[in-house]
Design a protein around this motif. Structure first.
Motif, PDB file in Angstrom:
ATOM      1  N   ILE A  33       0.859  -1.175   0.000  1.00 49.77           N
ATOM      2  CA  ILE A  33       0.000   0.000   0.000  1.00 49.77           C
ATOM      3  C   ILE A  33       0.901   1.232   0.000  1.00 49.77           C
ATOM      4  N   THR A  34       0.631   2.119  -0.935  1.00 53.76           N
ATOM      5  CA  THR A  34       1.478   3.296  -1.101  1.00 53.76           C
ATOM      6  C   THR A  34       0.634   4.561  -1.060  1.00 53.76           C
ATOM      7  N   TRP A  35       1.164   5.584  -0.452  1.00 57.00           N
ATOM      8  CA  TRP A  35       0.505   6.887  -0.408  1.00 57.00           C
ATOM      9  C   TRP A  35       1.379   7.930  -1.097  1.00 57.00           C
ATOM     10  N   TYR A  36       0.703   8.731  -1.930  1.00 65.38           N
ATOM     11  CA  TYR A  36       1.362   9.843  -2.605  1.00 65.38           C
ATOM     12  C   TYR A  36       0.654  11.141  -2.223  1.00 65.38           C
ATOM     13  N   GLN A  37       1.385  12.234  -2.368  1.00 63.03           N
ATOM     14  CA  GLN A  37       0.879  13.571  -2.080  1.00 63.03           C
ATOM     15  C   GLN A  37       1.034  14.422  -3.341  1.00 63.03           C
ATOM     16  N   GLN A  38       0.024  15.225  -3.653  1.00 65.26           N
ATOM     17  CA  GLN A  38       0.118  16.083  -4.824  1.00 65.26           C
ATOM     18  C   GLN A  38      -0.312  17.504  -4.479  1.00 65.26           C
ATOM     19  N   PHE A  39       0.610  18.442  -4.675  1.00 66.63           N
ATOM     20  CA  PHE A  39       0.301  19.858  -4.523  1.00 66.63           C
ATOM     21  C   PHE A  39      -0.229  20.395  -5.846  1.00 66.63           C
ATOM     22  N   PRO A  40      -0.972  21.493  -5.811  1.00 66.18           N
ATOM     23  CA  PRO A  40      -1.485  22.071  -7.058  1.00 66.18           C
ATOM     24  C   PRO A  40      -0.368  22.363  -8.055  1.00 66.18           C
ATOM     25  N   SER A  41      -0.618  22.025  -9.294  1.00 64.38           N
ATOM     26  CA  SER A  41       0.312  22.303 -10.400  1.00 64.38           C
ATOM     27  C   SER A  41       1.637  21.550 -10.268  1.00 64.38           C
ATOM     28  N   GLN A  42       1.646  20.461  -9.502  1.00 67.37           N
ATOM     29  CA  GLN A  42       2.844  19.631  -9.400  1.00 67.37           C
ATOM     30  C   GLN A  42       2.489  18.172  -9.611  1.00 67.37           C
ATOM     31  N   GLY A  43       3.507  17.378  -9.910  1.00 70.24           N
ATOM     32  CA  GLY A  43       3.297  15.944 -10.002  1.00 70.24           C
ATOM     33  C   GLY A  43       3.214  15.319  -8.619  1.00 70.24           C
ATOM     34  N   PRO A  44       2.597  14.139  -8.498  1.00 63.94           N
ATOM     35  CA  PRO A  44       2.524  13.467  -7.194  1.00 63.94           C
ATOM     36  C   PRO A  44       3.906  13.131  -6.651  1.00 63.94           C
ATOM     37  N   ARG A  45       3.984  13.037  -5.326  1.00 64.93           N
ATOM     38  CA  ARG A  45       5.247  12.735  -4.651  1.00 64.93           C
ATOM     39  C   ARG A  45       5.018  11.620  -3.652  1.00 64.93           C
ATOM     40  N   PHE A  46       5.904  10.645  -3.645  1.00 71.61           N
ATOM     41  CA  PHE A  46       5.822   9.511  -2.718  1.00 71.61           C
ATOM     42  C   PHE A  46       5.909   9.996  -1.274  1.00 71.61           C
ATOM     43  N   ILE A  47       5.000   9.482  -0.423  1.00 74.12           N
ATOM     44  CA  ILE A  47       5.062   9.805   1.004  1.00 74.12           C
ATOM     45  C   ILE A  47       5.545   8.596   1.805  1.00 74.12           C
ATOM     46  N   ILE A  48       4.822   7.480   1.686  1.00 77.73           N
ATOM     47  CA  ILE A  48       5.094   6.350   2.553  1.00 77.73           C
ATOM     48  C   ILE A  48       4.516   5.088   1.930  1.00 77.73           C
ATOM     49  N   GLN A  49       5.052   3.958   2.335  1.00 80.57           N
ATOM     50  CA  GLN A  49       4.596   2.665   1.815  1.00 80.57           C
ATOM     51  C   GLN A  49       4.694   1.619   2.905  1.00 80.57           C
ATOM     52  N   GLY A  50       3.745   0.672   2.873  1.00 78.56           N
ATOM     53  CA  GLY A  50       3.801  -0.384   3.875  1.00 78.56           C
ATOM     54  C   GLY A  50       3.098  -1.642   3.418  1.00 78.56           C
ATOM     55  N   TYR A  51       3.365  -2.726   4.148  1.00 76.19           N
ATOM     56  CA  TYR A  51       2.710  -4.005   3.861  1.00 76.19           C
ATOM     57  C   TYR A  51       1.794  -4.419   5.015  1.00 76.19           C
ATOM     58  N   LYS A  52       2.267  -4.263   6.237  1.00 76.63           N
ATOM     59  CA  LYS A  52       1.434  -4.589   7.394  1.00 76.63           C
ATOM     60  C   LYS A  52       1.931  -3.822   8.614  1.00 76.63           C
ATOM     61  N   THR A  53       1.163  -3.823   9.637  1.00 78.83           N
ATOM     62  CA  THR A  53       1.389  -3.167  10.942  1.00 78.83           C
ATOM     63  C   THR A  53       1.619  -1.680  10.760  1.00 78.83           C
ATOM     64  N   LYS A  54       2.772  -1.180  11.202  1.00 76.47           N
ATOM     65  CA  LYS A  54       2.983   0.261  11.218  1.00 76.47           C
ATOM     66  C   LYS A  54       4.311   0.618  10.574  1.00 76.47           C
ATOM     67  N   VAL A  55       4.268   1.684   9.787  1.00 71.64           N
ATOM     68  CA  VAL A  55       5.474   2.232   9.185  1.00 71.64           C
ATOM     69  C   VAL A  55       5.516   3.715   9.503  1.00 71.64           C
ATOM     70  N   THR A  56       6.682   4.212   9.855  1.00 74.18           N
ATOM     71  CA  THR A  56       6.815   5.632  10.168  1.00 74.18           C
ATOM     72  C   THR A  56       8.047   6.192   9.484  1.00 74.18           C
ATOM     73  N   ASN A  57       7.901   7.388   8.928  1.00 69.88           N
ATOM     74  CA  ASN A  57       9.062   8.111   8.424  1.00 69.88           C
ATOM     75  C   ASN A  57       8.988   9.548   8.903  1.00 69.88           C
ATOM     76  N   GLU A  58       9.812  10.405   8.353  1.00 69.47           N
ATOM     77  CA  GLU A  58       9.889  11.777   8.842  1.00 69.47           C
ATOM     78  C   GLU A  58       8.650  12.593   8.474  1.00 69.47           C
ATOM     79  N   VAL A  59       7.839  12.076   7.583  1.00 76.19           N
ATOM     80  CA  VAL A  59       6.681  12.832   7.104  1.00 76.19           C
ATOM     81  C   VAL A  59       5.374  12.331   7.710  1.00 76.19           C
ATOM     82  N   ALA A  60       5.208  11.022   7.804  1.00 72.33           N
ATOM     83  CA  ALA A  60       3.916  10.461   8.176  1.00 72.33           C
ATOM     84  C   ALA A  60       4.089   9.079   8.786  1.00 72.33           C
ATOM     85  N   SER A  61       2.954   8.559   9.281  1.00 71.90           N
ATOM     86  CA  SER A  61       2.887   7.168   9.731  1.00 71.90           C
ATOM     87  C   SER A  61       1.785   6.472   8.951  1.00 71.90           C
TER      88      SER A  61
END
Lengths: 112, 118
Positions: A33-61
């Motif tokens: 499962i992957t999450w991307y973020q897109q600001f107006p007038s920009q291409g999407p940007r990778f935020i975080i990805q996971g398979y199970k339980t919990k994943v945390t990085n500097e941006v999100a969980s």
């Protein structure tokens, strides 16, 4: 056929924690499962990805329950600059690596 | 690294004209993609490529053509432009993750080309 379901829009205030939940009842065994973020007038940007339980990085969980039929993106203490569209993604059915399905995403608006 | 670059940033075409949208990546990625995004909507896959010389259709390929002669470049050709092709076009690239499950490769997107067909 859409593989994920997420709210069309959400509102929050600066400093609050935001949780965006995505449903994916038909997730395949090998799917990440992957999450991307897109600001107006920009291409999407990778935020975080996971398979199970919990994943945390500097941006999100990312929280994924044991049955993996849903996932929740958690953004701690949002700011105005977190206003964007957030996409919950699974691989396309029967696809090779990288063929992700982008739905409409969730428009997050952060207010002062 | 410049990442993924796209040219032009903006373009206005008349109905029936043709043009090529350029996409270049300097990350040595095998996989490249073209998407289009209509206002308020998600991204729809037009074409993709898993390596030089190999391309395949996505979900909305009609009216477009692609080629992949090098690892770096993946141009998108519009023949006989129509108003329905008014959209923002994004190019992306990724590399397969060794031993990864489905969908583990991260796609890097370019800044987009805003195309209007009048």
């Amino acid at each position: 056929l859409a593989k994920t379901t997420q709210p069309i829009s959400m509102d929050s205030y600066e400093g609050q924690e935001v949780n965006i939940t995505c449903s994916h009842n038909n997730i395949a065994t090998n799917d990440y499962i992957t999450w991307y973020q897109q600001f107006p007038s920009q291409g999407p940007r990778f935020i975080i990805q996971g398979y199970k339980t919990k994943v945390t990085n500097e941006v999100a969980s990312l929280f994924i329950p044991a049955d993996r039929k849903s996932s929740t993106l958690s953004l701690p203490r949002v700011s105005l600059s977190d206003t964007a569209v957030y996409y919950c993604l699974l691989p396309r059915e029967g696809s090779t690596l990288g063929r992700l399905y982008f739905g409409r995403g969730t428009q997050l608006t952060v207010w002062p | 690294n410049a990442g993924v670059t796209q040219t032009p940033k903006f373009r206005i075409l008349k109905i029936g004209q043709s043009m090529t949208l350029q996409c270049t990546q300097d990350m040595n990625h095998n996989y490249m993609y073209w998407y289009r995004q209509d206002p308020g909507m998600g991204l729809k896959l037009i074409y993709y490529s898993v390596g030089a010389g190999i391309t395949d259709k996505g979900e909305v390929p009609n009216g477009y053509n692609v080629s992949r002669s090098t690892t770096e470049d993946f141009p998108l050709r519009l023949e006989l432009a129509a108003p329905s092709q008014t959209s923002v076009y994004f190019c992306a690239s990724s590399y397969p993750v060794s031993g990864g499950g489905s969908g583990t490769d991260t796609q890097y997107f370019g800044p987009g080309t805003r195309l209007t067909v009048l």
